[in-house]
Design an enzyme around this catalytic site. Structure first.
Site, PDB file in Angstrom:
ATOM      1  N   LYS A  44       0.872  -1.172   0.000  1.00 22.86           N
ATOM      2  CA  LYS A  44       0.000   0.000   0.000  1.00 22.86           C
ATOM      3  C   LYS A  44       0.905   1.216   0.000  1.00 22.86           C
ATOM      4  O   LYS A  44       1.701   1.409   0.927  1.00 22.86           O
ATOM      5  CB  LYS A  44      -0.912   0.009   1.231  1.00 22.86           C
ATOM      6  N   ASN A  88      -9.072   1.802   9.959  1.00 25.38           N
ATOM      7  CA  ASN A  88      -8.271   1.461  11.129  1.00 25.38           C
ATOM      8  C   ASN A  88      -8.793   2.140  12.395  1.00 25.38           C
ATOM      9  O   ASN A  88      -9.317   1.501  13.300  1.00 25.38           O
ATOM     10  CB  ASN A  88      -6.804   1.843  10.865  1.00 25.38           C
ATOM     11  N   THR A  89      -8.701   3.477  12.421  1.00 28.33           N
ATOM     12  CA  THR A  89      -9.012   4.205  13.653  1.00 28.33           C
ATOM     13  C   THR A  89     -10.423   3.915  14.158  1.00 28.33           C
ATOM     14  O   THR A  89     -10.624   3.738  15.366  1.00 28.33           O
ATOM     15  CB  THR A  89      -8.847   5.718  13.425  1.00 28.33           C
ATOM     16  N   ALA A 133      -9.476   5.240   4.181  1.00 25.79           N
ATOM     17  CA  ALA A 133      -9.372   6.390   5.085  1.00 25.79           C
ATOM     18  C   ALA A 133     -10.657   7.192   5.182  1.00 25.79           C
ATOM     19  O   ALA A 133     -11.376   7.373   4.194  1.00 25.79           O
ATOM     20  CB  ALA A 133      -8.247   7.340   4.674  1.00 25.79           C
ATOM     21  N   GLY A 134     -10.931   7.647   6.386  1.00 20.03           N
ATOM     22  CA  GLY A 134     -12.052   8.553   6.629  1.00 20.03           C
ATOM     23  C   GLY A 134     -13.309   7.870   7.117  1.00 20.03           C
ATOM     24  O   GLY A 134     -14.238   8.537   7.569  1.00 20.03           O
ATOM     25  N   GLY A 155      -8.012   9.010   9.654  1.00 17.89           N
ATOM     26  CA  GLY A 155      -8.303   9.123  11.087  1.00 17.89           C
ATOM     27  C   GLY A 155      -9.379  10.134  11.440  1.00 17.89           C
ATOM     28  O   GLY A 155      -9.661  10.357  12.608  1.00 17.89           O
TER      29      GLY A 155
END
Lengths: 326, 260
Positions: free
Chosen positions: B99, B209-210, B187-188, B160
């Site tokens: 990635k 992830n977050t 993301a997001g 994040g």
């Protein structure tokens, strides 16, 4: 009552608390370490010294919060190093949503306004609009606390020996990460910290500055000294700090108060915390050895409870809740 | 189902491995969600960029997850840094998958798309199978495909931030322009509804992830995300109805003067 005669290997925070507790209950203690005096070789030498069970609840499981509540009283009973001024959790303007999350994940706190923050910490007046105050938490000076325990043990005739431990007595292994040779699921979590001298600022309690990427804490010690920490990196490296970590720590300190820009960097500390996969401590019996390990970032917070539970086991046969056989 | 460099994913959820309260909780999140891919950051969490090997304990925990590993170049701000990290990752995880993140702005962490295209070219020429973290920009997407990428990973919102899908029009347009390319919203994503929405747009997977790692119960949130992503995927495959601006009763309205 059972007569207890043990060799404790490792005289960091876990070993010293263990020795103190067992000696207090009348056991015979022999203490071993690779160095005769507590110092830089011990991971706990670099600790922040926060006795903050409720704050830790943000990421730590329930036993840490519960067992950690014993810590301040234990340290108060055995040293004169404890300050009970609570802890303050703050976030800068656009990170205030982090405070909401922190409040939801923890207990025993109260929201504080800008005025209340200024009352608690006059030097932070005007810097923060909102925060959380954990009134019942405490902190200590880790190095003074460790030295006090070692001195008191010495006064009782327990000196730290650097020879090989006696073979014929029961052994309690408190070596931290060095016990990886026997505890295969133990890993290192690298932490980097700085000791700063900044006479321009006076703080009365540990401050945690929340940030989505770089959360830091700063713990006041006597005479304008501050401990600034700490990174958490999945690595057993304990050699050096990276530029990135240094930048992050110092930037956060500067954001907390610009006067930290004038601080002197007295020490750079790097070590690896011993941790099991769930980041909870374990008391584990293998043959004649009891391993007390995995205190992770909670050395000063959990060592008293670990010592109590181990002593309960030795003197009374009570099985510790964190004992397991895997 | 579109394949990722020849691989069919058993589940449209890709999960990051940073910021969990503990490795045990991380493993639990993978187990309960059935996530098919684990992204791992080599730069920051393990110190491997210094002398290798120090993060071994963590890596063996990741390997034990028994999912496809997608190493990433998170935190790299230059082409050179990203390329070096990719090589380290290939050695460490024995995979050509990478990635590719080349960060352009330290605050928003948005991709430096120029550096991204350059690094993608270098890496694909070197046999890597590149998953570029990009924006929804069509011409950048074109350049990345020309550079040899066979997958695109546009952002939903800044890393994040948990803001969800900020530009549905852009993502829709990307999907329409590249019907054969596997696309991942990376993301997001903050909520399962964001994941479902991304999949309803016809995307092939979501990467997050977050939202999971920082949830009060990461394992439960991971499962919610997997269920939502799967729901969105099923919906997209089921050819959803077109919205219309008047009520359309599903039962006949015989006897009513509805044509008034």
């Amino acid at each position: 009552m059972t007569h207890v005669d043990v060799s404790i290997v490792g005289a960091g925070v876990a070993g010293l608390c263990m020795a103190t507790e067992i000696a207090k209950r009348g056991g015979d203690v022999h203490l071993y370490d690779r160095e005769p005096q507590i110092g830089k070789h011990a991971c706990s030498w670099w600790a922040g010294g926060m006795l903050a069970p409720f704050c830790e609840g943000e990421a730590a499981p329930e036993p840490v919060v519960r067992l950690g509540q014993e810590a301040a009283d234990w340290w108060d009973a055995h040293t004169d190093c404890v300050t009970r001024n609570g802890s303050l959790v703050l976030a800068l303007g656009r990170d205030t949503s982090e405070l909401k999350r922190f409040a939801r994940r923890t207990s025993n706190h109260a929201p504080v306004s800008a005025d209340q923050i200024a009352q608690l910490e006059p030097d932070l007046e005007g810097h923060f609009n909102t925060g959380l105050y954990f009134a019942t938490e405490a902190h200590l000076d880790p190095r003074r606390a460790l030295t006090t325990l070692a001195d008191k043990l010495r006064a009782k005739g327990v000196t730290v020996k650097t020879t090989a431990p006696a073979q014929n007595v029961n052994r309690i292994d408190c070596r931290g990460l060095s016990a990886q040779d026997a505890l295969k699921d133990l890993r290192g979590v690298k932490g980097e910290m700085l000791v700063l001298k900044c006479p321009d600022i006076n703080l009365s309690r540990p401050i945690r500055l929340l940030h989505p990427r770089i959360p830091i804490y700063i713990v006041p010690r006597a005479n304008g000294i501050f401990m600034l920490g700490a990174t958490m990196i999945e690595s057993s490296d304990r050699d050096r700090i990276t530029v990135r970590s240094m930048l992050e720590l110092l930037t956060a300190a500067f954001a907390l108060h610009p006067a930290f820009g004038e601080a002197e960097i007295l020490e750079i500390g790097v070590d690896a915390r011993p941790a099991f996969p769930d980041n909870l401590p374990r008391i584990r019996k293998q043959d004649c050895t009891i391993y007390a390990n995995g205190l992770y970032r909670h050395g000063f917070l959990l060592a008293p409870a670990m010592a109590r539970m181990t002593a309960d086991f030795l003197f009374e046969g009570k099985r510790p809740e964190v004992m397991n056989a895997d | 189902m579109r394949k990722f460099y020849g691989v069919t994913l058993k589940n449209p959820l890709m999960l990051g491995t940073a910021q969990y309260p503990s490795p045990a909780i991380l493993a639990e999140a993978f187990k309960t969600s059935g996530a098919s891919v684990a992204t791992v950051s080599l730069r920051r969490e393990n110190g491997a960029d210094q002398d290798g090997g120090q993060g071994q304990a963590f890596w063996s925990l990741i390997r034990a997850l028994d999912v496809k590993i997608l190493p990433n170049t998170a935190g790299c701000h230059s082409v050179k840094e990203a390329v070096t990290t990719a090589h380290m990752a290939r050695e460490m995880f024995d995979t050509n998958w990478i990635k590719l993140e080349v960060i352009g702005n330290t605050d928003t962490l948005q991709p430096d798309v120029f550096g991204l295209v350059e690094a993608a070219k270098i890496l694909t020429d070197d046999g890597f199978e590149v998953f570029p973290y990009t924006t929804e920009d069509l011409s950048v997407a074109d350049r990345l495909l020309n550079a040899g990428c066979e997958v695109l990973m546009p952002w939903g919102a800044p890393i994040g931030s948990g803001q969800g899908i900020n530009n549905p029009l852009g993502l829709r347009s990307l999907r329409a322009h590249f019907p054969d390319t596997p696309l991942v919203v990376d993301a997001g994503i903050g909520l399962p509804s964001h994941a479902a929405f991304a999949m309803e747009l016809g995307y092939d997977a979501v990467l997050l992830n977050t939202a999971v790692a920082k949830a009060g119960d990461p394992a439960q949130m991971a499962r919610a995300m997997a269920n939502a992503a799967t729901a969105g995927q099923l919906a997209a495959l089921a050819d959803p109805m077109e919205p219309r601006d008047m009520a359309a009763p599903s039962t006949p309205v015989i006897g009513k003067a509805f044509l008034s």
